[in-house]
Design an enzyme around this catalytic site. Structure first.
Site, short mmCIF file in Angstrom:
data_model
loop_
_atom_site.label_atom_id
_atom_site.label_comp_id
_atom_site.label_asym_id
_atom_site.label_seq_id
_atom_site.Cartn_x
_atom_site.Cartn_y
_atom_site.Cartn_z
N TYR A 23 61.28 -15.49 -60.72
CA TYR A 23 61.12 -16.63 -60.14
C TYR A 23 59.75 -15.65 -59.26
O TYR A 23 59.31 -15.46 -58.28
CB TYR A 23 61.84 -15.31 -58.80
CG TYR A 23 63.28 -16.28 -58.57
CD1 TYR A 23 63.69 -17.38 -60.39
CD2 TYR A 23 65.02 -15.69 -58.09
CE1 TYR A 23 65.03 -17.73 -60.92
CE2 TYR A 23 66.03 -16.42 -58.82
CZ TYR A 23 65.75 -17.53 -59.61
OH TYR A 23 67.20 -17.51 -60.09
N HIS A 49 69.44 -13.80 -68.17
CA HIS A 49 68.98 -15.19 -67.36
C HIS A 49 69.25 -16.36 -68.07
O HIS A 49 69.98 -17.37 -67.38
CB HIS A 49 67.23 -15.42 -67.27
CG HIS A 49 67.61 -16.31 -65.75
ND1 HIS A 49 66.09 -16.02 -64.53
CD2 HIS A 49 67.84 -16.83 -65.02
CE1 HIS A 49 66.63 -17.15 -63.94
NE2 HIS A 49 66.85 -17.51 -64.47
P1 NAP Z 1 70.65 -24.74 -53.75
O1 NAP Z 1 70.86 -24.03 -53.78
O2 NAP Z 1 72.00 -25.54 -54.00
O3 NAP Z 1 69.67 -25.87 -53.09
C1 NAP Z 1 68.39 -25.82 -52.00
C2 NAP Z 1 67.66 -26.52 -51.26
O4 NAP Z 1 69.47 -26.68 -50.70
C3 NAP Z 1 66.59 -26.47 -50.51
O5 NAP Z 1 65.87 -27.22 -50.75
C4 NAP Z 1 67.41 -25.96 -49.27
O6 NAP Z 1 65.72 -26.49 -48.48
C5 NAP Z 1 67.82 -26.84 -48.96
N1 NAP Z 1 69.00 -26.83 -48.49
C6 NAP Z 1 69.65 -25.13 -48.00
N2 NAP Z 1 71.11 -25.16 -47.00
C7 NAP Z 1 70.24 -26.72 -46.60
C8 NAP Z 1 71.46 -27.09 -45.77
N3 NAP Z 1 72.52 -26.56 -45.15
N4 NAP Z 1 71.23 -28.50 -45.54
C9 NAP Z 1 70.34 -29.17 -46.34
N5 NAP Z 1 69.95 -29.10 -46.87
C10 NAP Z 1 69.63 -27.43 -47.42
O7 NAP Z 1 69.76 -24.69 -55.47
P2 NAP Z 1 68.92 -23.86 -55.88
O8 NAP Z 1 68.18 -23.09 -55.56
O9 NAP Z 1 68.63 -24.13 -57.11
O10 NAP Z 1 69.87 -22.65 -56.30
C11 NAP Z 1 70.18 -21.35 -55.67
C12 NAP Z 1 70.14 -20.27 -56.40
O11 NAP Z 1 71.41 -19.85 -57.20
C13 NAP Z 1 69.05 -19.99 -56.47
O12 NAP Z 1 67.42 -19.64 -55.52
C14 NAP Z 1 68.80 -19.04 -57.28
O13 NAP Z 1 68.06 -17.66 -56.64
C15 NAP Z 1 70.22 -19.13 -57.92
N6 NAP Z 1 69.15 -20.18 -59.28
C16 NAP Z 1 70.08 -19.13 -60.73
C17 NAP Z 1 69.69 -20.29 -61.95
C18 NAP Z 1 69.78 -19.36 -63.41
O14 NAP Z 1 69.59 -19.98 -63.73
N7 NAP Z 1 71.07 -18.21 -62.89
C19 NAP Z 1 69.25 -21.47 -62.13
C20 NAP Z 1 68.94 -22.17 -60.50
C21 NAP Z 1 69.01 -21.12 -59.21
P3 NAP Z 1 64.83 -25.66 -47.55
O15 NAP Z 1 64.69 -24.51 -48.14
O16 NAP Z 1 64.40 -26.70 -46.90
O17 NAP Z 1 66.35 -24.48 -46.24
#
Ligand code: NAP
Length: 278
Positions: free
Chosen positions: A47, A105
């Protein structure tokens, strides 16, 4: 806050995801999340924000031992000559001498699996990681990892939200006393306009995001790590501990799973045992 108790650690079931957060936005996001009550933070070498995460934790004034901190080793560091060095760099950037959880990862290539797991175990032995785990592993890969590590693997971090059925992997993890860390728990915002979820949210006087996160943490041995840059989202996503979904509501939300519900499917992904990407 509810916790999952595993080995020596108590893992808060709700964490703060930091993918795509960088610089000031990341530092402030971490501070806001800690202020709001989050005590579990997820980052990764890939990241490019470990330094900002470290600064955010430092600026928040919270004691290091109050935070459950996860980072992930990127694939190009899986070899014996790079692995521990890369972890040392991560720890430097994070301003700490240990992480609570260290993950691979993505699954290593077939012939590099043993080497990467050996390295992971060595880091645990050194005390630089309290728990170790994997990410994006299928059941078949988990079977291999468990055999190799004698079950010290604590979690598999995988995509987890209502549009994807992760039942088989979840069941496997529970059977092996591990837990599931759910990433993209809001399906990157995609699931929030669904009328089934909106109706349930209205009934509980909550918003769609809160219902989806509540659904996730009402599963046994599941922790989730929603990402939010917006202060409103950071706060509202944490406000999920004062209501409960009925079994019927849980089932209705689970029934939204689709064959093509997967959001994260890069070219290096394994041959998944559940849903494909659309
Ligand atoms: P997510 O958490 O499902 O979604 C994030 C998105 O949703 C952002 O655009 C955010 O907007 C929005 N959001 C957050 N809260 C909200 C709410 N209450 N209402 C409406 N929209 C909302 O997706 P993600 O970032 O892919 O996954 C979360 C975390 O998982 C990542 O940040 C990372 O740490 C981890 N991850 C790990 C892997 C892996 O391969 N291990 C892969 C993907 C993700 P704003 O930011 O504008 O608030």
């Amino acid at each position: 806050m509810q916790h999952i108790n595993i080995q020596t650690e108590h893992v808060p079931v709700l964490g703060y995801g930091t993918w795509q957060l960088k610089g000031k936005g990341c530092i402030e996001g971490i501070q806001k999340a800690i202020d709001a009550g989050y005590r579990h933070i997820d980052t990764a070498q890939a990241y490019g924000n470990e330094e900002d995460v470290g600064k955010g934790i430092d600026k928040s004034g919270i004691e290091r031992q109050e935070i459950f901190l996860t980072t992930k080793v990127w694939m190009e560091n899986f070899s014996a000559d790079k692995f521990e060095k890369s972890v040392d760099e991560s720890l430097d950037k994070l301003q700490t001498d240990y992480v609570n959880m260290l993950l691979l990862h993505w699954p290593p290539e077939n012939d590099r699996m043993e080497e990467a797991l050996d390295q992971l175990i060595e880091v645990k032995k050194s005390g630089k990681a309290r728990l170790i785990g994997v990410s994006n592993f299928t059941i078949e890969l988990l079977e291999r990892a468990v055999k190799k590590t004698n079950t010290v693997i604590a979690t598999n971090q995988i995509e987890f939200h209502p549009e994807i059925d992760q039942g088989p992997v979840h069941e496997w993890l529970r059977r092996h006393n591990m837990f599931l860390t759910g990433y993209s728990p809001l399906a990157r915002g995609g699931v929030l306009k669904n009328h089934v979820i909106e109706k349930i949210a209205k009934h509980h006087d909550k918003d769609a995001g809160q219902v989806v996160l509540r659904w996730a943490i009402q599963h046994d041995r599941v922790a989730v790590i929603p990402k939010a840059a917006s202060p409103e989202h950071i706060e509202s996503n944490f406000d999920i501990f004062d209501f409960e979904l009925s079994n019927e509501e849980m089932d209705k939300i689970s029934s939204l799973a689709r064959e093509d519900g997967r959001k994260v499917d890069p070219e290096w992904a394994p041959d998944w045992d559940t849903a494909k990407a659309a």
